[in-house]
Each structure stands twice: as C-alpha cells, then as structure tokens.
Design a protein around this motif. Structure first.
Motif, mmCIF file in Angstrom:
data_model
loop_
_atom_site.group_PDB
_atom_site.id
_atom_site.type_symbol
_atom_site.label_atom_id
_atom_site.label_comp_id
_atom_site.label_asym_id
_atom_site.label_seq_id
_atom_site.Cartn_x
_atom_site.Cartn_y
_atom_site.Cartn_z
ATOM 1 N N PHE A 39 1.202 -1.358 -0.019
ATOM 2 C CA PHE A 39 -0.028 -0.174 -0.017
ATOM 3 C C PHE A 39 1.044 1.610 0.083
ATOM 4 N N GLY B 98 -10.650 -7.242 -1.999
ATOM 5 C CA GLY B 98 -10.099 -9.000 -1.556
ATOM 6 C C GLY B 98 -10.111 -8.775 -0.151
ATOM 7 N N VAL C 191 -7.444 4.635 -7.185
ATOM 8 C CA VAL C 191 -6.857 4.374 -4.891
ATOM 9 C C VAL C 191 -5.528 5.144 -6.364
ATOM 10 N N VAL D 163 3.890 1.477 -10.919
ATOM 11 C CA VAL D 163 3.282 0.385 -10.845
ATOM 12 C C VAL D 163 2.830 -0.598 -9.817
ATOM 13 N N ARG E 38 2.281 -3.601 -9.419
ATOM 14 C CA ARG E 38 2.596 -5.732 -9.977
ATOM 15 C C ARG E 38 2.285 -5.990 -8.349
ATOM 16 N N MET F 66 3.217 -8.371 -4.930
ATOM 17 C CA MET F 66 3.890 -8.203 -4.394
ATOM 18 C C MET F 66 4.047 -8.843 -3.438
ATOM 19 N N PRO G 295 8.584 0.770 -6.615
ATOM 20 C CA PRO G 295 7.610 1.046 -8.091
ATOM 21 C C PRO G 295 7.740 2.094 -8.795
HETATM 22 C C1 FAD Z 1 3.237 -0.480 -4.940
HETATM 23 C C2 FAD Z 1 2.051 -0.571 -4.759
HETATM 24 C C3 FAD Z 1 1.139 0.040 -4.405
HETATM 25 C C4 FAD Z 1 -0.401 -0.032 -4.056
HETATM 26 N N1 FAD Z 1 -1.342 1.052 -3.061
HETATM 27 C C5 FAD Z 1 -2.267 0.112 -3.144
HETATM 28 C C6 FAD Z 1 -2.930 1.758 -2.028
HETATM 29 O O1 FAD Z 1 -2.355 2.732 -1.957
HETATM 30 N N2 FAD Z 1 -4.328 1.240 -1.964
HETATM 31 C C7 FAD Z 1 -4.885 0.421 -2.511
HETATM 32 O O2 FAD Z 1 -6.172 -0.254 -2.472
HETATM 33 N N3 FAD Z 1 -4.380 -0.735 -3.485
HETATM 34 C C8 FAD Z 1 -2.883 -0.494 -2.880
HETATM 35 N N4 FAD Z 1 -2.559 -1.483 -4.499
HETATM 36 C C9 FAD Z 1 -2.685 -2.585 -3.837
HETATM 37 C C10 FAD Z 1 -2.727 -3.949 -3.706
HETATM 38 O O3 FAD Z 1 -2.100 -4.066 -2.621
HETATM 39 C C11 FAD Z 1 -3.566 -5.116 -4.528
HETATM 40 O O4 FAD Z 1 -4.349 -4.686 -4.812
HETATM 41 C C12 FAD Z 1 -4.096 -6.055 -3.332
HETATM 42 O O5 FAD Z 1 -3.243 -7.460 -3.895
HETATM 43 C C13 FAD Z 1 -5.322 -6.623 -2.619
HETATM 44 O O6 FAD Z 1 -5.062 -7.754 -1.842
HETATM 45 P P1 FAD Z 1 -6.865 -8.203 -1.459
HETATM 46 O O7 FAD Z 1 -5.773 -9.585 -0.652
HETATM 47 O O8 FAD Z 1 -7.580 -7.846 -0.903
HETATM 48 O O9 FAD Z 1 -6.662 -8.827 -2.743
HETATM 49 P P2 FAD Z 1 -5.951 -9.642 -3.575
HETATM 50 O O10 FAD Z 1 -6.611 -11.585 -3.012
HETATM 51 O O11 FAD Z 1 -4.661 -9.905 -3.353
HETATM 52 O O12 FAD Z 1 -6.403 -9.769 -4.668
HETATM 53 C C14 FAD Z 1 -7.957 -9.474 -5.604
HETATM 54 C C15 FAD Z 1 -7.775 -9.858 -6.765
HETATM 55 O O13 FAD Z 1 -7.199 -8.552 -7.385
HETATM 56 C C16 FAD Z 1 -5.925 -9.411 -8.194
HETATM 57 N N5 FAD Z 1 -4.899 -8.179 -7.886
HETATM 58 C C17 FAD Z 1 -4.497 -8.165 -7.324
HETATM 59 N N6 FAD Z 1 -3.178 -7.401 -7.129
HETATM 60 C C18 FAD Z 1 -3.379 -6.720 -8.780
HETATM 61 C C19 FAD Z 1 -2.749 -6.129 -9.514
HETATM 62 N N7 FAD Z 1 -1.653 -5.579 -9.108
HETATM 63 N N8 FAD Z 1 -2.308 -6.175 -10.565
HETATM 64 C C20 FAD Z 1 -3.345 -6.757 -11.328
HETATM 65 N N9 FAD Z 1 -4.301 -7.642 -10.668
HETATM 66 C C21 FAD Z 1 -4.437 -7.474 -9.454
HETATM 67 C C22 FAD Z 1 -5.982 -11.054 -7.908
HETATM 68 O O14 FAD Z 1 -4.969 -11.315 -9.084
HETATM 69 C C23 FAD Z 1 -6.873 -11.139 -7.760
HETATM 70 O O15 FAD Z 1 -7.674 -11.602 -8.377
HETATM 71 C C24 FAD Z 1 -0.766 -1.243 -4.113
HETATM 72 C C25 FAD Z 1 -0.199 -2.400 -5.329
HETATM 73 C C26 FAD Z 1 1.277 -1.568 -5.176
HETATM 74 C C27 FAD Z 1 2.295 -2.469 -6.195
#
Ligand code: FAD
Ligand code: FES
Length: 271
Positions: A56, A80, A121, A226, A228, A230, A261
C-alpha cells in the motif's frame, strides 16, 4: 533509519464510500522516514488467511502539533481479503506494517511544473508528493480520473495546497466525461516546448501505459508508480518483475519492489 516492522495500532478508520476508506496507523518509525511514492507491506490479521502481506502506498504522514510524525494513513480500496479486512478494521486493532519500502518519486524544482496523473486509488501517493512539491513552490496540476463523482476523494486537500485540479469521470457526473489521459494529452500538446514539465502517474496499468505514451509523444519525462502483485516487498520472491528496455532494443527485468515502484515510463516495455 532503515526498514522496520511494527505491529501498528489502528488510530482511525474513515470510510469514504462502500469500497474506499482511509486507515490511520500509529507507525511513527516508518512515517518519519517515508518519502513520496514509497509503500508499506500490510497484514491486518494474524494467521494464514491472507498469508502474505500486501503493498500500500503511504497516503498521508500524520503529525502532532509540533510537526513530529506520529503515524501514516493508507487509502484503501476493497477488492479482496486484505483490503476487506483493512476496510473493516476498528480502532485499537493491530496491523503488521513493514516499511518504508521502494524507490520514491524524484521531486523536481522550479521552473519545472509537476503534472500528477491519478486513476482511482492511484491517488494515494500524490498527497505526500504534492506536499513536497508545494514546499518547493513547484506549480502543480492533478489530473484525477474516477468512475463517478462520488469516487473523487480529497479534492480539498489538493486545492488547499494550491494544486490545480483537472477531473474526469467515466459516467460524466463530474469534470470531463471519459478518461483522464484525454485532458492530459491536450494539455501536453498545447504546452510550449521550452516550458519544462515532469509527468507523474499512478493508477491501473492501462492508464499508466497511456500516460507514459502521451508523455513520450510530447517529449516529456514521466515517472510512473507501477502496481504489480508483490509477495514480499523486499526483493526475495520475484513476483513483481517489470520488463525494462535496454538501449539496443532488448530488455531486462527489474523487481519493482526494489527498483520501483516508481520507474521511468519511457523505459518500461508496456506491451
Ligand atoms: C506499490 C503498490 C502500492 C499499492 N498501493 C495501494 C493503495 O494505496 N491502496 C490500495 O487499495 N491498493 C494498493 N495497491 C494494490 C493492493 O496491494 C492489491 O490490490 C492487493 O493485492 C489487494 O489485496 P487483497 O488481499 O485485498 O486482494 P487480492 O486477493 O490480493 O486481490 C484480489 C484480486 O485482484 C487481483 N490483483 C491484485 N493485485 C493486482 C495487481 N496489482 N494487478 C492486477 N490484479 C491484481 C488478484 O489477482 C485477485 O484476483 C498497491 C499495489 C502496489 C504494488
Ligand atoms: S515483491 Fe518479492 S521480489 Fe518484489
């Protein structure tokens, strides 16, 4: 100080909509050293579900009356298990918080103008970036696109910093109807070549690619954050690799948790 891992207490949870919230965490050790664009790895529940932490962006640095950092907040979108738990988190709960991680944005100086381009977001890293840029008196514009008017958040925060706002919504309920790269492209086209601009982007991958292409088309530098998947945030799992161009047309991979990132938009292989 380096990277630290703390069991951060939830100080406040501000729900902005049915999907978005801002979670404030007491993590002064991390907040004191976080630079704009850096991120934290969060795990809101002990145990195995979800097993891994998620990344995040640091949204705000929270300070006391003396200006000392007491914590940080994240702008969370529920998609998620982890983001669901962060949406539901109650004050005094603990969230495992590791950071600050990654390479931050490079902050420009006057007379370069900063054009920040946020999708959904992807707004998250721009509050601290705008703060740092305005502290240097850099002229800033935020191009901010969302699905609908009710998902455009924290406009006052940016307006109060003196940031010009250019808004779009996909349903046309506020700002221009459509995607945010359209007004960005027009502004880039109309800007005189001798007036320097740095483009900063954060949002979904398609929007980032379009932002980087628009900047390249108009000969402007562009830094993108970006997103990705992680697994570790520390360089150990290679889940986060991004292909980057070499000068000779070939490419190599970098781990976006270490090299990013924030990466140069014109060096990423977008397709
Ligand atoms: C550097 C960085 C900063 C981030 N900052 C934020 C933030 O400030 N606020 C925020 O809400 N989220 C942010 N994210 C995204 C967040 O980390 C993901 O969405 C995370 O996987 C959510 O976790 P979850 O367990 O809720 O869902 P998950 O079970 O991990 O994901 C739910 C679904 O979304 C898909 N998914 C998850 N992440 C990605 C992705 N990056 N690209 C494509 N599909 C994806 C998964 O495959 C799955 O199908 C950031 C990501 C990165 C890499
Ligand atoms: S997230 Fe594990 S190597 Fe980048």
């Amino acid at each position: 100080m380096g990277i630290v891992d703390v069991a951060a207490e939830v100080v406040a949870n501000r729900r902005l909509s049915d999907d978005y919230n801002v979670l404030e965490l007491a993590a002064p050790e991390i907040a004191a050293h976080a630079a704009p664009g850096q991120f934290v790895m969060l795990k809101p529940a002990a145990g195995f579900d979800p097993l891994l932490r998620r990344p995040f962006s640091v949204f705000e640095i929270v300070r006391d009356a003396r200006g000392t950092a007491t914590g940080l907040s994240v702008l969370n979108k529920r998609i998620g298990p982890t983001t669901g738990l962060l949406y539901d988190a109650e004050p005094r709960a603990r969230v495992a918080c590791l950071g600050p991680l990654g390479r931050p944005f490079t902050i420009v100086n006057r007379p370069v103008e900063a054009w920040m381009v946020a999708g959904g977001v992807g707004l998250a890293p721009f509050a601290t970036l705008a703060d740092a840029l305005r502290a240097r008196d850099v002229t800033c514009t935020l191009f901010y696109g969302a699905r609908r008017a009710s998902e455009l958040f924290y406009l006052d925060l940016f307006a109060n910093l003196g940031v010009e706002l250019v808004l779009t919504t996909e349903d046309g309920t506020r700002g221009e109807h459509g995607r945010i790269v359209a007004p960005l492209d027009r502004r880039l086209a109309s800007r005189h070549a001798s007036a320097p601009v740095m483009v900063y982007g954060c949002g979904p991958e398609g929007m980032l690619a379009a932002t980087a292409r628009a900047a390249m088309k108009h000969g402007r530098p562009c830094q993108v954050s970006v997103e990705r998947i992680m697994g570790c945030g520390l360089g150990g799992c290679y889940s986060c690799v991004v292909p980057m161009r070499n000068g000779d047309g070939s490419f190599h991979h970098v781990r976006s948790c270490l090299a990013g990132p924030v990466l140069a938009g014109d060096q990423i292989v977008w397709d």
